[in-house]
Every structure is written in structure tokens, then in C-alpha cells.
Design a protein around this motif. Structure first.
Motif, PDB file in Angstrom:
ATOM      1  N   SER A  85       0.840  -1.214   0.000  1.00  0.00           N
ATOM      2  CA  SER A  85       0.000   0.000   0.000  1.00  0.00           C
ATOM      3  C   SER A  85       0.867   1.252   0.000  1.00  0.00           C
ATOM      4  O   SER A  85       0.497   2.276   0.587  1.00  0.00           O
ATOM      5  N   ALA A  86       2.019   1.162  -0.649  1.00  0.00           N
ATOM      6  CA  ALA A  86       2.957   2.282  -0.746  1.00  0.00           C
ATOM      7  C   ALA A  86       2.985   2.756  -2.197  1.00  0.00           C
ATOM      8  O   ALA A  86       3.832   2.336  -2.988  1.00  0.00           O
ATOM      9  N   VAL A  87       2.037   3.600  -2.554  1.00  0.00           N
ATOM     10  CA  VAL A  87       1.925   4.087  -3.926  1.00  0.00           C
ATOM     11  C   VAL A  87       3.028   5.109  -4.187  1.00  0.00           C
ATOM     12  O   VAL A  87       3.135   6.121  -3.483  1.00  0.00           O
ATOM     13  N   PRO A 113      -0.419   9.110   0.074  1.00  0.00           N
ATOM     14  CA  PRO A 113      -1.552   9.845  -0.507  1.00  0.00           C
ATOM     15  C   PRO A 113      -1.151  11.272  -0.847  1.00  0.00           C
ATOM     16  O   PRO A 113      -0.197  11.825  -0.277  1.00  0.00           O
ATOM     17  N   THR A 114      -1.881  11.880  -1.760  1.00  0.00           N
ATOM     18  CA  THR A 114      -1.529  13.236  -2.214  1.00  0.00           C
ATOM     19  C   THR A 114      -1.578  14.245  -1.078  1.00  0.00           C
ATOM     20  O   THR A 114      -0.918  15.278  -1.131  1.00  0.00           O
ATOM     21  N   THR A 115      -2.367  13.947  -0.033  1.00  0.00           N
ATOM     22  CA  THR A 115      -2.470  14.882   1.093  1.00  0.00           C
ATOM     23  C   THR A 115      -1.373  14.693   2.129  1.00  0.00           C
ATOM     24  O   THR A 115      -1.248  15.505   3.051  1.00  0.00           O
ATOM     25  N   ALA A 116      -0.588  13.619   1.990  1.00  0.00           N
ATOM     26  CA  ALA A 116       0.477  13.361   2.969  1.00  0.00           C
ATOM     27  C   ALA A 116       1.640  12.654   2.288  1.00  0.00           C
ATOM     28  O   ALA A 116       2.033  11.545   2.666  1.00  0.00           O
TER      29      ALA A 116
END
Length: 459
Positions: A242-244, A261-264
């Protein structure tokens, strides 16, 4: 000094790269970054009727050494198993015909061996091969066979075999990459029948004579990623699912990889990076650091497919009288192949005698619309096609599973190798591997991953 290496992608290519890197000892710190919630890529086990069974790749080519070598290094060579003696068949004009022996990707070494599967007229055309002389450059497998041996050979023999490997169309697939021996025959003006005979003779009398063509592991080939993960963790490799990975940029002599995630977004620096992801995500990550390579990768198309696995009650019925069958696109069927898993793999039948497992594959390149059906419709469609081929007496399954592989198989279009030349000229500390480059089979992917790792072995 310890070098840090990120492996982006936890399919078999990335896992092989990580394994190669960690075997160098304590001078390399390896981190595997996988965007999904699991490792393994197209190697996957799922529960069907209470049994964990392969729903992706189920075997490796045993006459290439890479997979068997890896099995040995991982200590699972005692679990290696091979298909049983039952042969496969090809559907032609509504009937199953035994798979001809001694073919080279469908090109027969003996024209008479395909009589019945082909009409007498088609066999006669095949036997009188047209050899126009040397042809420079790459060309499609289907166009080459059409010209030399006739379209019937392409449609009924070559197409189903190539579709099983690439889920593509033979008249679009590169001969140089898919069947190098046939490409060499085109370049030198050598008859294809002669090349097929030489290959058949080598299979009978050469160093590999008598050795099984395919292999797997008892418990399923999908156990391989599980073993690799265990061994990588034991060797100190960090494995993060789960490490995109969202970005890649140069930082002096190293690389900054952005994940999360784009927010973090989290940025981490590594001395080197292996990109073991399909062409499209690789192109996105390379856009700012290797634009020529990125442009080349954007042109690689992929085929989607689905594997429908069925569980029947009891031992295999008599109608499952082989290891499975292939379906040419000339037949009015949706499935392109079926494997009678409990017949093909004796270990599976012995471990679960109360169940019979078989599976069917659906989907070819640019035929994604047919895969938009719900799972239950795909199961009914596969069962209907199986009954068309095997007869209406095939029992209803007691359980079924549908595994969709969206964008699962890269298409080696004519000129593929030349177009991807920019991917072989990369900034220092960066390497690519995977099915998009030099082979889609498991051994080829293992070779690709290990080669990428070796290219980064020294700064």
C-alpha cells in the motif's frame, strides 16, 4: 558504505531484483515499495471451494533456468512439480483435436501431423511453403506465417498458442521478440518448416530431451511470492505494501522517491532505484528524469483478461480427458482456453480428491468490452462455452471465482525492441525491469529483475 536501493513494484520482477540485491550482503539496504495491498503481481492464490488455488500464472517454462534456479536458492526445489502426461487439444470447426507434437509456436515440423485440424487443402498449402527470400527488419508472427504457410496455420495453430502467452493477435505481435527463431528464418530466407523440424529434433535429441517443459510448485505457483517475502524479510529487506509511488526526481548522485496519498506525501532518498512496474506507471515516473524512455513506454499497449476458476464436486469426470484445450479466434466461443487443473497437476488431484478444479480464460487485446460483464455472467458464459466444447453433461460447479487482470499483459507490437531502445539508456542509479521489455513469462521476468539489480551493483 551501505547503499540504499528502492525497488518500486512487488511483482515477480521486483521481488527477483530485491532478492538479487540482498544476496550481495550487508553493503546494500533494500526497500520494496508495492502500491497494492499484496505482493506477487500476476502470481496469486485465492480460495475456491475451501482450497487455495492459482488464479494467475500457474506454471513456469522449465527449459529456461531462471525460475528453477530461484526455487533452489529459496530452498523450495523439493516442492517442484510438473504436469501429468495428459496432453492438450485445440478446438477447430467445433471439434477438439490433439495438440500436434513437434511444433514451434504452432508451426508444424510435420505437415501431416495437423491433418484433420486443418483441411487437406490447407495441409497441402502448408507442405508447399513459399519462401520469398530474406526479409529485413521485424515483422509480425502472423504475417510471416501467412505468407509462408497459409492463413489457416496462423488462424488455427499459431493464434491460440500466442493468445495463451500474450492475450494478443499474432498478426500484430513482433516475431523478433515472440518467436526469435522464426524471425531469424525470415531474415535469412530459411524455410519455417526447416526451423520447426530443427526445434523438434533438439527437443527430442538435444540437452533438454526428456526433461519436462513446464514446472510449478506443490501448493501452487502463487506460493512463490510468499516464500520470497519471508526470505527477503529474513535478509533485512524492508517490504512495504500500500505504498503508492507518486514521484521520482534526481537528488545529486541519488534519487528522491515520493510515496503516500496526495495529502500526505512522504519523500525518501535512495542511492539507486529499480522500477519494476508496468509501462504506463513507469512512463509517469520517468517523465521528468528520462523523457525519451518515458515517451517510448507510453506507446506500449496492454491486454486485459480474466481467469474463471470452477470447482466441481468429486473426481474429474471422464470428459476431462486431457490437460485442457486452446480456442482459435475463428471459433464462435468467448473463452480462449481452458485448463483442467486437477488433471494437469497430479499434486492438486492428490491433495484434494473430493474436488475437481478447472479454469477458463477470457479476453484478448482490445476486447475489453466483453470483460465488463459482472462476475456471475462471466462464470455462466465460461460454463456455456465449456459445455459447447465438452458436451452438455458437464456438472454445475459447487463454487466459482473470477480473477480480473486489467492491463495484465504487454503487447509486443512489430518493432517493439527498437522502439524501446531509449529505455536502455538511463541516468546512473536507475534501472527498469518487468514484462514490458524482453519477455512476459515468469523466467523472463526473473531474469529481467536480476539483471536490473546487477546493473546497480556498483555505484
Amino acid at each position: 558504505m551501505v547503499r540504499s536501493v528502492a525497488v518500486v513494484g512487488g511483482g515477480i520482477s521486483g521481488l527477483a531484483a530485491a532478492w538479487e540485491l540482498c544476496r550481495r550482503g550487508g553493503d546494500v539496504a533494500v526497500t520494496v515499495l508495492e502500491g497494492s495491498d499484496r505482493l506477487g503481481g500476476k502470481l496469486r492464490l485465492e480460495d475456491v471451494s475451501g482450497v487455495r488455488i492459482d488464479v494467475g500464472a500457474e506454471s513456469v517454462l522449465a527449459r529456461r533456468p531462471e525460475a528453477l534456479t530461484l526455487f533452489g536458492e529459496l530452498g523450495v526445489d523439493d516442492l517442484v512439480t510438473h504436469p501429468g502426461p495428459a496432453g492438450a487439444s485445440i478446438v477447430s470447426r467445433g471439434k477438439r483435436w490433439p495438440m500436434p507434437r513437434g511444433t514451434l509456436m504452432g508451426v508444424p515440423s510435420d505437415p501431416s501431423s495437423v491433418r484433420g485440424l486443418l483441411t487437406d487443402e490447407e495441409v497441402d498449402r502448408l507442405a508447399h511453403e513459399t519462401v520469398p527470400g530474406p526479409v529485413p527488419g521485424d515483422l509480425s508472427v502472423g504475417d510471416l506465417v501467412d505468407t509462408r504457410l497459409g492463413a489457416a496455420v496462423t488462424d488455427r495453430l499459431v493464434e491460440p498458442l500466442l493468445a495463451g502467452v500474450y492475450a494478443g493477435h499474432s498478426r500484430e505481435i513482433s516475431a523478433e521478440l515472440a518467436v526469435p527463431a522464426l524471425a531469424d528464418a525470415a531474415h535469412t530466407g530459411r524455410p519455417l518448416l526447416e526451423v520447426a523440424r530443427a526445434a523438434a529434433d533438439a527437443a527430442t535429441n538435444g540437452p533438454s530431451a526428456g526433461r519436462p517443459v513446464f514446472a510449478s510448485l506443490r501448493g501452487g505457483l502463487g506460493t512463490l511470492p510468499e516464500v520470497l517475502e519471508r526470505e527477503l524479510l529474513a535478509a533485512g529487506v524492508q517490504v512495504r505494501t500500500s505504498a503508492v509511488v507518486r514521484g521520482l526526481r534526481r537528488d545529486g548522485s541519488g534519487w528522491v522517491v515520493s510515496t503516500g496519498p496526495t495529502t500526505a506525501v512522504v519523500e525518501e532518498r535512495f542511492d539507486a532505484v529499480v522500477l519494476a512496474v508496468p509501462a504506463a506507471p513507469a512512463a509517469r515516473l520517468l517523465g521528468g528524469v528520462a523523457p525519451d524512455a518515458a515517451a517510448a513506454l507510453r506507446g506500449v499497449e496492454y491486454a486485459s483478461m480474466a481467469i474463471v476458476t470452477l470447482a466441481l464436486d468429486g473426481p474429474p469426470p471422464a470428459v476431462l480427458d486431457g490437460s485442457g484445450f486452446l480456442v482459435p479466434p475463428t471459433e464462435p466461443l468467448t473463452i480462449k482456453a481452458s485448463t483442467f487443473s486437477s488433471v494437469k497437476w497430479p499434486w492438486l488431484a492428490a491433495a484434494h480428491p473430493e474436488r475437481t478444479f478447472l479454469r477458463a480464460s477470457v479476453g484478448r487485446h482490445r476486447e475489453e468490452a466483453g470483460l465488463q460483464r459482472p462476475d456471475d455472467e462471466l462464470v455462466e458464459l465460461a460454463l456455456a462455452d465449456l459445455r459447447t466444447v465438452l458436451g452438455p453433461g458437464l456438472a454445475d460447479p459447487v463454487d466459482a471465482h473470477v480473477q480480473r487482470w486489467g492491463g495484465g499483459l504487454p503487447q509486443y507490437a512489430v518493432g517493439h525492441r527498437a522502439r524501446l531502445a531509449p529505455t536502455r539508456v538511463l541516468p546512473g542509479g536507475l534501472a527498469l525491469c518487468g514484462a514490458a521489455y524482453d519477455g512476459v513469462g515468469i523466467p523472463a521476468c526473473i531474469a529481467s529483475g536480476r539483471a536490473a539489480a546487477r546493473s546497480l551493483a556498483t555505484p
